[in-house]
Write an enzyme that holds these catalytic residues in place. Sequence first.
Site, PDB file in Angstrom:
ATOM      1  N   TYR A 171      -6.328   6.923   3.821  1.00 27.11           N
ATOM      2  CA  TYR A 171      -6.599   5.850   2.855  1.00 27.11           C
ATOM      3  C   TYR A 171      -5.847   4.576   3.245  1.00 27.11           C
ATOM      4  CZ  TYR A 171      -5.702   2.659  -0.822  1.00 27.11           C
ATOM      5  OH  TYR A 171      -5.559   1.474  -1.496  1.00 27.11           O
ATOM      6  N   GLU A 173       0.826  -1.209   0.000  1.00 22.87           N
ATOM      7  CA  GLU A 173       0.000   0.000   0.000  1.00 22.87           C
ATOM      8  C   GLU A 173       0.864   1.265   0.000  1.00 22.87           C
ATOM      9  OE1 GLU A 173      -3.004   0.477  -0.700  1.00 22.87           O
ATOM     10  OE2 GLU A 173      -3.692  -1.578  -0.680  1.00 22.87           O
ATOM     11  N   ASP A 214      -9.675   4.731  -2.926  1.00 25.20           N
ATOM     12  CA  ASP A 214      -8.506   5.204  -3.688  1.00 25.20           C
ATOM     13  C   ASP A 214      -9.014   5.814  -5.004  1.00 25.20           C
ATOM     14  OD1 ASP A 214      -9.172   3.096  -5.335  1.00 25.20           O
ATOM     15  OD2 ASP A 214      -7.207   2.144  -5.282  1.00 25.20           O
TER      16      ASP A 214
END
Length: 355
Positions: free
Chosen positions: A131, A48, A149
């Site tokens: 996020y 990520e 996202d």
Amino acid sequence: MAVDSFSAKARKISANIGAHYVDNARKLPWRTPPGGKLPNPYHVWLSEIMLQQTTVGAVKSYFETFTRRWPTVQQLAAAKEADVLAAWAGLGYYARARNLHKCAVHVTEKLDGIFPQKESELLKLPGVGAYTAAAIAAIAFGERAVVVDANIERLVARLFAIDTPLPKGKAAIRTAMDAITPAERAGDFAQACMDMGATICTSKNPKCDICPVQEQCAAFAAGDMESYPVKPPKKHKPVRRARFFWVEQQGRILLATRPPKGMLGGMRALPDDGWAAGRDGHANPPIAGQWRVHDNIVQHSFTHFSLEVDLAVYQDEKIATNKDDNIWWPLDNIAEAGLPTLYAKAVKWKLKEET
Ligand code: SF4
């Protein structure tokens, strides 16, 4: 839309996307198959962070290199920051690599090497924003978190024809994503939506004919898919100028370590003229010599500005320098120096010019 019909639509979208994912999930090195064992939190976190502002295609090989070299968060924490930065070279946005290392040290030293499970605790880690915290909580731990996202933003904006321009429209998009996120396996659902955005609901020419939520899609019904998400008006990007210095003696070139703070901080690079995001460089060479200047050899685009780079070259048999942080690096091994893409482009230009 009435509350009942909104929730009925949300349920259908949720079920259709979930069912589609079972047979169509992309196979990515940090993932586990849908419905199966949850993936390794270290892998989820690493992927990520790498995926922030970067495409899946670019990240795959870096992810594999990092996990081969540092198989656990403890091993990454024990690495030298300079080695992590060099391994990151080419991925861009280098503050991420510094935070990655800082976060690995934090998790190892303060949390016994165990990533926290809750979104609110993940948010406290270096380099982990809203996020990323939601994505790790959902994907690695199966927590019900609302993940949005850029791919999901586009998909959801189209499904509900959300016409408030970004970034203001983000709040409505998040509310809609919240409504369609299921209570169980929220991580699978988030990844299903990411895949939909990346492969079907693409920014140009979305493949609505094979889309599992075509019937529920408001933008499709209006025949106006590409208008969503509504973007803010484009700002003009300023152009900055920089000069890099190629100092070469006996098959070696001079490299410097950039200051720890600021753009590309702490990375090895060609010496330069102190350019920055907000100003041009001064163009003065670091040492006296016979310099040849090649104008505008590299153009590079950053998020908020474009950079045009000149290369000044000074080659001699013997060159004296007096800075401690300068390194004479063998040219035949320059690929190992871990230069950021911008500087690697200048090196490539110079080596090509010589052939
Ligand atoms: Fe995207 Fe088209 Fe599917 Fe709507 S129907 S979600 S625009 S791919």
